[in-house]
Design a protein around this motif. Structure first.
Motif, PDB file in Angstrom:
ATOM      1  N   SER A  25       0.833  -1.197   0.000  1.00  0.00           N
ATOM      2  CA  SER A  25       0.000   0.000   0.000  1.00  0.00           C
ATOM      3  C   SER A  25       0.873   1.255   0.000  1.00  0.00           C
ATOM      4  CB  SER A  25      -0.925  -0.012   1.217  1.00  0.00           C
ATOM      5  OG  SER A  25      -1.685   1.165   1.279  1.00  0.00           O
ATOM      6  N   GLU A  26       1.931   1.240   0.799  1.00  0.00           N
ATOM      7  CA  GLU A  26       2.845   2.377   0.871  1.00  0.00           C
ATOM      8  C   GLU A  26       3.559   2.639  -0.453  1.00  0.00           C
ATOM      9  OE1 GLU A  26       5.599   1.720   4.079  1.00  0.00           O
ATOM     10  OE2 GLU A  26       3.983   1.464   5.529  1.00  0.00           O
ATOM     11  N   VAL A  27       3.911   1.565  -1.168  1.00  0.00           N
ATOM     12  CA  VAL A  27       4.684   1.732  -2.395  1.00  0.00           C
ATOM     13  C   VAL A  27       3.814   1.671  -3.648  1.00  0.00           C
ATOM     14  CG1 VAL A  27       6.791   0.818  -1.354  1.00  0.00           C
ATOM     15  CG2 VAL A  27       5.298  -0.719  -2.668  1.00  0.00           C
ATOM     16  N   ASP A  28       2.505   1.498  -3.487  1.00  0.00           N
ATOM     17  CA  ASP A  28       1.580   1.346  -4.608  1.00  0.00           C
ATOM     18  C   ASP A  28       1.935   0.121  -5.439  1.00  0.00           C
ATOM     19  OD1 ASP A  28      -0.650   1.962  -6.165  1.00  0.00           O
ATOM     20  OD2 ASP A  28       0.526   3.176  -7.559  1.00  0.00           O
ATOM     21  N   GLY A  29       2.168  -0.999  -4.741  1.00  0.00           N
ATOM     22  CA  GLY A  29       2.456  -2.264  -5.395  1.00  0.00           C
ATOM     23  C   GLY A  29       1.237  -3.164  -5.321  1.00  0.00           C
ATOM     24  N   ASP A  30       1.459  -4.472  -5.229  1.00  0.00           N
ATOM     25  CA  ASP A  30       0.356  -5.427  -5.204  1.00  0.00           C
ATOM     26  C   ASP A  30       0.792  -6.669  -4.441  1.00  0.00           C
ATOM     27  OD1 ASP A  30      -2.149  -6.512  -5.758  1.00  0.00           O
ATOM     28  OD2 ASP A  30      -1.777  -6.824  -7.897  1.00  0.00           O
ATOM     29  N   ILE A  31      -0.187  -7.394  -3.910  1.00  0.00           N
ATOM     30  CA  ILE A  31       0.078  -8.667  -3.244  1.00  0.00           C
ATOM     31  C   ILE A  31      -1.082  -9.601  -3.529  1.00  0.00           C
ATOM     32  CG2 ILE A  31      -0.898  -7.841  -1.065  1.00  0.00           C
ATOM     33  CD1 ILE A  31       1.101  -9.721   0.392  1.00  0.00           C
ATOM     34  N   VAL A  32      -0.758 -10.834  -3.892  1.00  0.00           N
ATOM     35  CA  VAL A  32      -1.772 -11.862  -4.080  1.00  0.00           C
ATOM     36  C   VAL A  32      -1.260 -13.159  -3.477  1.00  0.00           C
ATOM     37  CG1 VAL A  32      -2.780 -10.885  -6.180  1.00  0.00           C
ATOM     38  CG2 VAL A  32      -0.971 -12.566  -6.380  1.00  0.00           C
ATOM     39  N   GLN A  33      -2.201 -13.980  -3.045  1.00  0.00           N
ATOM     40  CA  GLN A  33      -1.846 -15.304  -2.559  1.00  0.00           C
ATOM     41  C   GLN A  33      -2.213 -16.290  -3.649  1.00  0.00           C
ATOM     42  OE1 GLN A  33      -3.125 -16.281   1.381  1.00  0.00           O
ATOM     43  NE2 GLN A  33      -2.634 -18.447   1.142  1.00  0.00           N
ATOM     44  N   LYS A  34      -1.245 -17.105  -4.048  1.00  0.00           N
ATOM     45  CA  LYS A  34      -1.460 -18.125  -5.064  1.00  0.00           C
ATOM     46  C   LYS A  34      -1.577 -19.456  -4.346  1.00  0.00           C
ATOM     47  CE  LYS A  34       0.594 -20.484  -8.956  1.00  0.00           C
ATOM     48  NZ  LYS A  34       0.419 -21.774  -8.328  1.00  0.00           N
ATOM     49  N   GLY A  35      -2.765 -19.993  -4.348  1.00  0.00           N
ATOM     50  CA  GLY A  35      -2.995 -21.255  -3.649  1.00  0.00           C
ATOM     51  C   GLY A  35      -2.755 -21.094  -2.162  1.00  0.00           C
ATOM     52  N   ASP A  36      -2.393 -22.173  -1.529  1.00  0.00           N
ATOM     53  CA  ASP A  36      -2.129 -22.151  -0.091  1.00  0.00           C
ATOM     54  C   ASP A  36      -0.653 -21.979   0.228  1.00  0.00           C
ATOM     55  OD1 ASP A  36      -4.788 -22.560   0.504  1.00  0.00           O
ATOM     56  OD2 ASP A  36      -4.583 -24.738   0.654  1.00  0.00           O
ATOM     57  N   ASP A  37       0.192 -21.888  -0.828  1.00  0.00           N
ATOM     58  CA  ASP A  37       1.611 -21.971  -0.545  1.00  0.00           C
ATOM     59  C   ASP A  37       2.474 -20.815  -1.026  1.00  0.00           C
ATOM     60  OD1 ASP A  37       1.289 -22.612  -3.211  1.00  0.00           O
ATOM     61  OD2 ASP A  37       2.689 -24.283  -3.178  1.00  0.00           O
ATOM     62  N   GLN A  38       1.917 -19.841  -1.748  1.00  0.00           N
ATOM     63  CA  GLN A  38       2.763 -18.770  -2.265  1.00  0.00           C
ATOM     64  C   GLN A  38       2.097 -17.401  -2.165  1.00  0.00           C
ATOM     65  OE1 GLN A  38       3.599 -20.024  -6.284  1.00  0.00           O
ATOM     66  NE2 GLN A  38       5.434 -21.122  -5.656  1.00  0.00           N
ATOM     67  N   LEU A  39       2.955 -16.408  -1.908  1.00  0.00           N
ATOM     68  CA  LEU A  39       2.557 -15.011  -1.983  1.00  0.00           C
ATOM     69  C   LEU A  39       3.367 -14.369  -3.096  1.00  0.00           C
ATOM     70  CD1 LEU A  39       2.666 -13.933   1.780  1.00  0.00           C
ATOM     71  CD2 LEU A  39       0.634 -14.480   0.434  1.00  0.00           C
ATOM     72  N   VAL A  40       2.730 -13.523  -3.871  1.00  0.00           N
ATOM     73  CA  VAL A  40       3.412 -12.749  -4.898  1.00  0.00           C
ATOM     74  C   VAL A  40       3.305 -11.295  -4.467  1.00  0.00           C
ATOM     75  CG1 VAL A  40       3.451 -12.115  -7.335  1.00  0.00           C
ATOM     76  CG2 VAL A  40       2.818 -14.446  -6.666  1.00  0.00           C
ATOM     77  N   ILE A  41       4.455 -10.648  -4.258  1.00  0.00           N
ATOM     78  CA  ILE A  41       4.493  -9.280  -3.750  1.00  0.00           C
ATOM     79  C   ILE A  41       5.243  -8.431  -4.766  1.00  0.00           C
ATOM     80  CG2 ILE A  41       5.103  -7.807  -1.800  1.00  0.00           C
ATOM     81  CD1 ILE A  41       5.449 -11.380  -1.093  1.00  0.00           C
ATOM     82  N   THR A  42       4.612  -7.333  -5.206  1.00  0.00           N
ATOM     83  CA  THR A  42       5.207  -6.514  -6.257  1.00  0.00           C
ATOM     84  C   THR A  42       5.494  -5.097  -5.776  1.00  0.00           C
ATOM     85  OG1 THR A  42       3.117  -5.693  -7.172  1.00  0.00           O
ATOM     86  CG2 THR A  42       3.896  -7.835  -7.971  1.00  0.00           C
ATOM     87  N   PRO A  43       6.443  -4.445  -6.434  1.00  0.00           N
ATOM     88  CA  PRO A  43       6.808  -3.072  -6.073  1.00  0.00           C
ATOM     89  C   PRO A  43       5.912  -2.040  -6.765  1.00  0.00           C
ATOM     90  CG  PRO A  43       8.243  -3.835  -7.800  1.00  0.00           C
ATOM     91  CD  PRO A  43       7.335  -4.985  -7.461  1.00  0.00           C
ATOM     92  N   THR A  44       6.301  -0.807  -6.645  1.00  0.00           N
ATOM     93  CA  THR A  44       5.580   0.335  -7.206  1.00  0.00           C
ATOM     94  C   THR A  44       5.198   0.113  -8.659  1.00  0.00           C
ATOM     95  OG1 THR A  44       6.839   1.778  -5.757  1.00  0.00           O
ATOM     96  CG2 THR A  44       5.730   2.824  -7.625  1.00  0.00           C
ATOM     97  N   GLY A  45       3.914   0.320  -8.935  1.00  0.00           N
ATOM     98  CA  GLY A  45       3.428   0.312 -10.306  1.00  0.00           C
ATOM     99  C   GLY A  45       3.256  -1.044 -10.950  1.00  0.00           C
ATOM    100  N   VAL A  46       3.498  -2.131 -10.229  1.00  0.00           N
ATOM    101  CA  VAL A  46       3.352  -3.465 -10.812  1.00  0.00           C
ATOM    102  C   VAL A  46       2.138  -4.129 -10.165  1.00  0.00           C
ATOM    103  CG1 VAL A  46       4.403  -5.730 -11.151  1.00  0.00           C
ATOM    104  CG2 VAL A  46       5.837  -3.676 -11.167  1.00  0.00           C
ATOM    105  N   THR A  47       1.203  -4.572 -11.008  1.00  0.00           N
ATOM    106  CA  THR A  47       0.037  -5.290 -10.494  1.00  0.00           C
ATOM    107  C   THR A  47       0.060  -6.722 -11.003  1.00  0.00           C
ATOM    108  OG1 THR A  47      -1.342  -4.588 -12.350  1.00  0.00           O
ATOM    109  CG2 THR A  47      -1.407  -3.213 -10.369  1.00  0.00           C
ATOM    110  N   VAL A  48      -0.609  -7.595 -10.288  1.00  0.00           N
ATOM    111  CA  VAL A  48      -0.717  -8.989 -10.661  1.00  0.00           C
ATOM    112  C   VAL A  48      -2.138  -9.224 -11.135  1.00  0.00           C
ATOM    113  CG1 VAL A  48      -0.562 -11.386  -9.874  1.00  0.00           C
ATOM    114  CG2 VAL A  48       0.989  -9.667  -8.941  1.00  0.00           C
ATOM    115  N   SER A  49      -2.283  -9.740 -12.356  1.00  0.00           N
ATOM    116  CA  SER A  49      -3.611 -10.050 -12.885  1.00  0.00           C
ATOM    117  C   SER A  49      -4.212 -11.164 -12.066  1.00  0.00           C
ATOM    118  CB  SER A  49      -3.505 -10.469 -14.350  1.00  0.00           C
ATOM    119  OG  SER A  49      -4.756 -10.896 -14.818  1.00  0.00           O
ATOM    120  N   ARG A  50      -5.496 -11.068 -11.813  1.00  0.00           N
ATOM    121  CA  ARG A  50      -6.186 -12.116 -11.065  1.00  0.00           C
ATOM    122  C   ARG A  50      -6.749 -13.179 -12.008  1.00  0.00           C
ATOM    123  NH1 ARG A  50      -3.847  -8.397  -8.032  1.00  0.00           N
ATOM    124  NH2 ARG A  50      -4.511  -8.407  -5.867  1.00  0.00           N
TER     125      ARG A  50
END
Length: 118
Positions: free
Chosen positions: A88-113
């Motif tokens: 939120s502070e860096v305007d990035g993104d976070i998603v949980q993929k399944g039960d075992d992974q998190l994908v965390i992105t920096p400023t300006g990068v989003t993860v398609s759902r």
């Protein structure tokens, strides 16, 4: 199995030997050594979050393995909340993929759902 399948594929724990190092000298020279890096991390406890936060603040992308925790584990909930604050502070993104992974992105990068091809 391709490298992205190994990185994003589900099931099991992967070690450094599971990833193939490619010779990217020409690519590095072409981009001047600058830019975003992708980090693979394992979250065993709360202390592991510090390195992930630093990487995201530095503008890097992180794929974090959380298989050591149950998705109902309060530790995982606290970790995800802490990482949500960072993105939120860096305007990035976070998603949980399944039960075992998190994908965390920096400023300006989003993860398609949505998966490609859907």
């Amino acid at each position: 199995m391709g490298i992205m399948s190994k990185i994003l594929g589900g099931g099991g724990t992967h070690s450094a030997e599971d990833y193939v190092e490619l010779d990217l000298d020409d690519f590095e020279n072409a981009r001047g050594g600058a830019g975003m890096q992708v980090h693979i991390a394992e979250i065993a406890d709360q202390r592991d979050v510090i390195d992930i936060k630093d990487a995201v603040y530095d503008g890097d992308f992180v794929i974090a393995d959380i298989t050591r925790h149950s998705t109902t584990d309060q530790t995982v909930e606290r970790i995800i909340d802490e990482l949500r604050q960072v993105v939120s502070e860096v305007d990035g993104d976070i998603v949980q993929k399944g039960d075992d992974q998190l994908v965390i992105t920096p400023t300006g990068v989003t993860v398609s759902r949505e998966k490609l091809g859907e």
